[in-house]
Enzyme design. Structure first.
Site, mmCIF file in Angstrom:
data_model
loop_
_atom_site.group_PDB
_atom_site.id
_atom_site.type_symbol
_atom_site.label_atom_id
_atom_site.label_comp_id
_atom_site.label_asym_id
_atom_site.label_seq_id
_atom_site.Cartn_x
_atom_site.Cartn_y
_atom_site.Cartn_z
ATOM 1 N N ARG A 52 64.964 94.444 89.060
ATOM 2 C CA ARG A 52 65.595 93.476 88.151
ATOM 3 C C ARG A 52 67.104 93.676 88.072
ATOM 4 O O ARG A 52 67.843 92.799 87.645
ATOM 5 C CB ARG A 52 64.973 93.566 86.750
ATOM 6 C CG ARG A 52 65.475 92.503 85.787
ATOM 7 C CD ARG A 52 64.474 92.222 84.677
ATOM 8 N NE ARG A 52 64.088 93.414 83.962
ATOM 9 C CZ ARG A 52 64.715 93.886 82.873
ATOM 10 N NH1 ARG A 52 65.784 93.266 82.400
ATOM 11 N NH2 ARG A 52 64.290 94.969 82.258
ATOM 12 N N TYR A 104 79.392 69.458 87.735
ATOM 13 C CA TYR A 104 77.943 69.420 87.909
ATOM 14 C C TYR A 104 77.300 69.005 86.590
ATOM 15 O O TYR A 104 77.489 69.655 85.558
ATOM 16 C CB TYR A 104 77.436 70.779 88.373
ATOM 17 C CG TYR A 104 75.939 70.855 88.535
ATOM 18 C CD1 TYR A 104 75.241 69.852 89.197
ATOM 19 C CD2 TYR A 104 75.225 71.930 88.038
ATOM 20 C CE1 TYR A 104 73.875 69.920 89.348
ATOM 21 C CE2 TYR A 104 73.845 72.013 88.197
ATOM 22 C CZ TYR A 104 73.181 70.996 88.845
ATOM 23 O OH TYR A 104 71.822 71.065 88.983
ATOM 24 N N ASP A 177 83.932 76.578 90.458
ATOM 25 C CA ASP A 177 82.738 76.201 91.206
ATOM 26 C C ASP A 177 83.210 75.686 92.561
ATOM 27 O O ASP A 177 83.788 74.610 92.671
ATOM 28 C CB ASP A 177 81.967 75.111 90.446
ATOM 29 C CG ASP A 177 80.690 74.685 91.171
ATOM 30 O OD1 ASP A 177 80.545 74.986 92.370
ATOM 31 O OD2 ASP A 177 79.844 74.019 90.528
ATOM 32 N N LYS A 202 72.749 75.476 98.254
ATOM 33 C CA LYS A 202 73.411 74.451 99.057
ATOM 34 C C LYS A 202 73.898 75.039 100.387
ATOM 35 O O LYS A 202 73.101 75.470 101.193
ATOM 36 C CB LYS A 202 74.552 73.834 98.240
ATOM 37 C CG LYS A 202 74.152 73.451 96.801
ATOM 38 C CD LYS A 202 72.990 72.497 96.735
ATOM 39 C CE LYS A 202 72.799 71.853 95.362
ATOM 40 N NZ LYS A 202 72.439 72.760 94.272
#
Length: 381
Positions: A52, A104, A177, A202
């Site tokens: 984790r 976004y 971004d 992407k």
């Protein structure tokens, strides 16, 4: 040659020059372990405790990303949204955020809810008047200035260096971004950004078969440590297999992005001034509002994303998308296949996206096939 002397293309293609010490394999393995053995003195001398927080398969992908972006460190996440929200989750009530009107859509909506719930100030600046952000930044209170460039789906290009100066002058950090540009075309840290975000789903993966996100930091400082803790505490990690697929995808990143950029540039030029298209939105066109900024901070191409505003309005745009035969109607972007989406209907009420706009993610197919497909779809109008 040492890794420090190698070009990004070589580092990506060879997965940081990986060769397995035991077998000589040139393909990195997948480490599926969730837990790791302690030494007799109860320590973890190999640095791994629990998946984790850390995993060897994460580490190789993260090392490559940090090198590609010229950052001090990188973290991969379970989704682009996980990576995007993690920096904001370090904020405290009373802090303030500045972000653009065009970004976004899912992150914009999340920000509205999150900041309202936690007593965090939020102001949006108009991407058509980016200098208006200077009136919104509050010295000592604004903690994050967030920009997306090129901005989905109008592909406005924001001046990273200008925003970095603005943010730093107020004691804030600039987060960028850079999903659409990728480190092949723009490396925001080199222009002054503090943090770079990618939806790794992407272009970084590039094959539409992995969900993931990534953050790259300019400095491995205390704030970066907080972001790392957010990822660990909230379990925002990728699975090892997905991390391995991401690394595999990045090995062809430069080839894919350059081919997609070449195709997109040619398509933009071909359909510029087309009688059935109102306008072509692509940073590589001199007529685009962000072209001058793009020239300063984009290298070797302007990316694979473009939008077409169809003459005749929403009904015409939807009809064109319906008649495409090679380009697939699907959400997402950055894969090897070309995709189209009527973005306004996806985003819904309140979207700033014009209803005559079709967003295209241009892939690596034959250019003639793509142009012919668009022409025959436009001929149905």
């Amino acid at each position: 040659m040492r890794n420090n002397d190698l070009k990004p293309e070589t580092l990506a293609a060879q997965a940081m020059g990986y060769v397995d010490e035991t077998t000589g394999a040139v393909t990195p393995p997948i480490h599926l372990a969730t837990t790791y053995e302690r030494a007799p003195d109860n320590s973890y001398p190999k640095g791994y405790v629990y998946t984790r927080s850390e995993n060897p398969t994460y580490g190789l992908a993260e090392d490559l990303l940090a090198r590609l972006e010229n950052g001090a460190g990188a973290l991969i996440f379970s989704a682009g949204m996980s990576a995007a929200v993690a920096p904001f989750m370090t904020l405290r009530p009373g802090d303030h955020v500045v972000a653009p009107t065009v970004m976004y859509w899912a992150l914009r909506n999340w920000l509205l809810d999150f900041t309202a719930q936690w007593g965090i100030g939020l102001d949006f600046f108009d991407v058509n008047e980016p200098e208006s952000a200077a009136d919104l930044v509050q010295e000592g209170k604004t903690k994050i200035v967030w920009i997306e460039t090129p901005a989905n789906p109008l592909w406005d290009c924001l001046d990273i260096a200008w925003f970095a100066q603005l943010a730093h002058g107020a004691g804030a950090r600039l987060c960028v971004d850079s999903t659409a540009a990728t480190p092949v075309i723009t490396r925001p840290i080199e222009h002054g950004a503090d943090l770079v975000m990618h939806s790794a789903t992407k272009y970084l993966n590039g094959h539409s078969d992995v969900l993931g996100g990534a953050l790259i930091a300019a400095k491995a400082d205390d704030w970066w440590g907080e972001i790392r803790r957010v990822r660990t505490d909230h379990g925002m990690v990728m699975g090892p297999f997905e991390a391995w697929l991401l690394l595999r995808g990045m090995r062809t990143l430069h080839l894919r992005v350059r081919k997609a950029s070449e195709n997109a540039q040619a398509i933009a030029e071909h359909f510029h001034n087309h009688p059935k298209i109102g306008s072509v939105l692509y940073p590589g066109l001199p007529t685009h509002i962000g072209h001058d900024v793009a020239l300063r901070q984009m290298e070797g191409g302007f990316g694979g994303m473009l939008s077409l505003r169809i003459a005749g309005g929403e009904a015409a745009a939807v009809k064109v998308a319906a008649n495409l035969e090679v380009i697939h109607r699907a959400t997402s972007l950055g894969g090897v296949e070309s995709l189209v989406e009527h973005r306004a209907s996806i985003e819904g009420k309140g979207t700033p996206v014009p209803d005559d706009l079709l967003r295209f993610s241009i892939g690596i197919e034959d250019l003639g096939d793509l142009i012919q497909d668009l022409e025959q779809a436009l001929n149905t109008l």
